[in-house]
Design a protein around this motif. Structure first.
Motif, PDB file in Angstrom:
ATOM      1  N   ALA A  47      31.062  15.625  -2.083  1.00  0.00           N
ATOM      2  CA  ALA A  47      31.753  14.592  -2.853  1.00  0.00           C
ATOM      3  C   ALA A  47      31.549  13.288  -2.394  1.00  0.00           C
ATOM      4  O   ALA A  47      31.045  12.354  -3.505  1.00  0.00           O
ATOM      5  CB  ALA A  47      33.101  14.885  -2.813  1.00  0.00           C
ATOM      6  N   TRP A  48      31.179  13.003  -1.211  1.00  0.00           N
ATOM      7  CA  TRP A  48      30.871  11.613  -0.565  1.00  0.00           C
ATOM      8  C   TRP A  48      29.650  11.170  -1.061  1.00  0.00           C
ATOM      9  O   TRP A  48      29.305   9.956  -1.613  1.00  0.00           O
ATOM     10  CB  TRP A  48      31.304  11.540   0.825  1.00  0.00           C
ATOM     11  N   MET A  49      28.674  12.368  -1.083  1.00  0.00           N
ATOM     12  CA  MET A  49      27.354  11.777  -1.652  1.00  0.00           C
ATOM     13  C   MET A  49      27.155  11.685  -3.094  1.00  0.00           C
ATOM     14  O   MET A  49      26.577  10.689  -3.424  1.00  0.00           O
ATOM     15  CB  MET A  49      26.430  13.163  -1.335  1.00  0.00           C
ATOM     16  N   ILE A  50      27.936  12.228  -3.934  1.00  0.00           N
ATOM     17  CA  ILE A  50      27.940  11.985  -5.183  1.00  0.00           C
ATOM     18  C   ILE A  50      28.648  10.492  -5.332  1.00  0.00           C
ATOM     19  O   ILE A  50      28.185   9.638  -6.188  1.00  0.00           O
ATOM     20  CB  ILE A  50      28.652  12.996  -5.966  1.00  0.00           C
ATOM     21  N   SER A  51      29.852  10.280  -4.839  1.00  0.00           N
ATOM     22  CA  SER A  51      30.355   9.012  -4.981  1.00  0.00           C
ATOM     23  C   SER A  51      29.438   7.955  -4.486  1.00  0.00           C
ATOM     24  O   SER A  51      29.337   6.931  -5.320  1.00  0.00           O
ATOM     25  CB  SER A  51      31.472   9.141  -4.028  1.00  0.00           C
ATOM     26  N   THR A  52      28.948   7.979  -3.438  1.00  0.00           N
ATOM     27  CA  THR A  52      27.913   6.912  -2.805  1.00  0.00           C
ATOM     28  C   THR A  52      26.696   6.637  -3.842  1.00  0.00           C
ATOM     29  O   THR A  52      26.483   5.395  -4.008  1.00  0.00           O
ATOM     30  CB  THR A  52      27.390   7.078  -1.419  1.00  0.00           C
ATOM     31  N   ALA A  56      27.767   0.434  -6.428  1.00  0.00           N
ATOM     32  CA  ALA A  56      26.794  -0.629  -6.571  1.00  0.00           C
ATOM     33  C   ALA A  56      26.721  -0.956  -4.919  1.00  0.00           C
ATOM     34  O   ALA A  56      27.505  -0.548  -4.105  1.00  0.00           O
ATOM     35  CB  ALA A  56      27.735  -1.819  -7.124  1.00  0.00           C
ATOM     36  N   GLU A  57      25.618  -1.944  -4.408  1.00  0.00           N
ATOM     37  CA  GLU A  57      25.250  -1.865  -3.240  1.00  0.00           C
ATOM     38  C   GLU A  57      26.391  -2.572  -2.431  1.00  0.00           C
ATOM     39  O   GLU A  57      26.630  -2.382  -1.253  1.00  0.00           O
ATOM     40  CB  GLU A  57      24.003  -2.797  -3.162  1.00  0.00           C
ATOM     41  N   GLN A  58      27.092  -3.518  -3.093  1.00  0.00           N
ATOM     42  CA  GLN A  58      28.268  -4.313  -2.326  1.00  0.00           C
ATOM     43  C   GLN A  58      29.374  -3.568  -2.148  1.00  0.00           C
ATOM     44  O   GLN A  58      30.301  -3.713  -1.409  1.00  0.00           O
ATOM     45  CB  GLN A  58      28.588  -5.504  -3.177  1.00  0.00           C
ATOM     46  N   SER A  59      29.501  -2.201  -2.743  1.00  0.00           N
ATOM     47  CA  SER A  59      30.935  -1.560  -2.671  1.00  0.00           C
ATOM     48  C   SER A  59      30.456  -0.225  -1.559  1.00  0.00           C
ATOM     49  O   SER A  59      31.359   0.360  -1.378  1.00  0.00           O
ATOM     50  CB  SER A  59      30.950  -0.827  -3.887  1.00  0.00           C
ATOM     51  N   LEU A  60      29.254  -0.169  -0.863  1.00  0.00           N
ATOM     52  CA  LEU A  60      28.962   0.962   0.049  1.00  0.00           C
ATOM     53  C   LEU A  60      29.968   0.953   1.180  1.00  0.00           C
ATOM     54  O   LEU A  60      30.171   1.931   1.567  1.00  0.00           O
ATOM     55  CB  LEU A  60      27.584   0.914   0.359  1.00  0.00           C
ATOM     56  N   PRO A 261      18.955  -0.479   4.661  1.00  0.00           N
ATOM     57  CA  PRO A 261      19.028   0.626   3.974  1.00  0.00           C
ATOM     58  C   PRO A 261      19.816   0.581   2.535  1.00  0.00           C
ATOM     59  O   PRO A 261      20.881   0.151   2.609  1.00  0.00           O
ATOM     60  CB  PRO A 261      19.772   1.431   5.107  1.00  0.00           C
ATOM     61  N   LYS A 262      19.304   1.355   1.480  1.00  0.00           N
ATOM     62  CA  LYS A 262      19.771   1.305   0.270  1.00  0.00           C
ATOM     63  C   LYS A 262      20.457   2.716   0.019  1.00  0.00           C
ATOM     64  O   LYS A 262      19.798   3.591  -0.462  1.00  0.00           O
ATOM     65  CB  LYS A 262      18.858   0.959  -0.737  1.00  0.00           C
ATOM     66  N   TRP A 263      21.620   2.894   0.830  1.00  0.00           N
ATOM     67  CA  TRP A 263      22.141   4.216   0.667  1.00  0.00           C
ATOM     68  C   TRP A 263      22.703   4.706  -0.573  1.00  0.00           C
ATOM     69  O   TRP A 263      22.450   6.022  -0.826  1.00  0.00           O
ATOM     70  CB  TRP A 263      23.551   4.192   1.716  1.00  0.00           C
TER      71      TRP A 263
END
Length: 299
Positions: A47-52, A56-60, A261-263
């Motif tokens: 679920a965390w993978m889908i959420s991430t 947006a990049e600033q919300s990681l 890194p662009k997670w």
């Protein structure tokens, strides 16, 4: 003189049946709790993978973490897909996975049918020898196989990832199918032979449909193993255009790590990588579980 026996009133006490019933309910509740806990352990990272992947990049790295992105950025998937030729990677993966899966099912079923229905010299010895290869660590065969394919001039081709499947490289699949074949009454084969069917017709038209659950279980396991095969492509493939998805995903991570890194992109591609396996399992889960259970306890 007749005597009158005094009957003592029975003392009320919990029955054995009542105690066993309460214990059964408690055991079932404990089982469900353990299953729920295990499911959460598996589901939370997914679920965390889908959420991430939708952030947006600033919300990681917000704290507290944001589980539901507002708004979700579906464009992350499109942008990540365009960084590398993932379309080509997907075609390569489907080609390798499909060819290897079909080969494993076909060859394992033929070998299992032979071990289950025919008697020949050293049958049991050969079967034990086949199963003993499962105990051989795969790392011991990496160098010999690489030398063999290099001498054949097949490095940087799909041959090492597909051709080997036509030589029964799945002994566990042979074992599972053999167990299924041994549960089928021989009268079915004899009736087909009396009707004029030859050996291949009996195998193809009679026996294979009867072991459909086992074949689907093997298909799921084979698809998952070949779809996620990282070691093989890493060893044998050198050209970017020949990479499968999983190797392209690793190269994708290295490409992105040159900067910050662009997670969110990494998680987007990881979700796309995992989606086909999950979809296949949910579609075929009934046959998959039936094939594993029945094949493991009968024979």
């Amino acid at each position: 003189m007749a005597t009158v026996e005094q009957v003592q009133p029975a003392v009320a006490a919990p029955t054995v049946v009542g105690r066993s019933r309460a214990g059964e309910i408690a055991l079932r509740m404990l089982t469900y709790l353990l299953l729920i806990a295990g499911a959460l352990i598996v589901f939370v990272p997914f679920a965390w993978m889908i959420s991430t992947s939708l952030k947006a990049e600033q919300s990681l790295f917000l704290y507290p973490p944001e589980w539901i992105p507002r708004p979700p950025r579906w464009s992350n998937y499109v942008e990540a897909w365009r960084v590398l030729p993932f379309g080509r990677f997907l075609i390569n993966t489907l080609f390798i996975t499909t060819l290897a899966m079909v080969a494993e099912i076909f060859t394992a079923s033929i070998v299992a049918y032979g071990f289950a229905r025919y008697r020949f010299p050293l049958r049991n010895t050969l079967f034990i020898l086949l199963l003993s290869t499962m105990m051989l660590p795969g790392i011991l065969t990496i160098i010999p196989k690489f030398v063999m394919w290099r001498e054949l001039g097949r490095i940087d081709t799909f041959s090492p990832l597909t051709v080997g499947a036509w030589f029964v490289w799945g002994p566990s699949f042979v074992f599972l199918l053999r167990q299924f074949f041994m549960t089928i009454p021989r009268e079915i084969e004899e009736a087909a032979i009396l009707d004029g069917a030859n050996t291949f017709q009996v195998y193809w038209q009679i026996m294979l449909p009867l072991v459909k659950p086992a074949l689907l279980a093997i298909a799921v396991l084979s698809f998952q193993a070949n779809w996620n095969n990282f070691e093989g492509p890493l060893i044998y493939l050198n050209t970017l255009e020949k990479y499968p998805m999983i190797l392209g995903l690793q190269f994708f991570g290295e490409t992105l790590s040159k900067e910050a890194p662009k997670w969110h992109y990494m998680m987007a591609m990881s979700t796309m990588m995992a989606a086909p396996i999950l979809a296949l399992f949910f579609v075929a889960q009934r046959y998959f579980i039936e094939g594993i259970v029945v094949g493991g306890v009968k024979g």
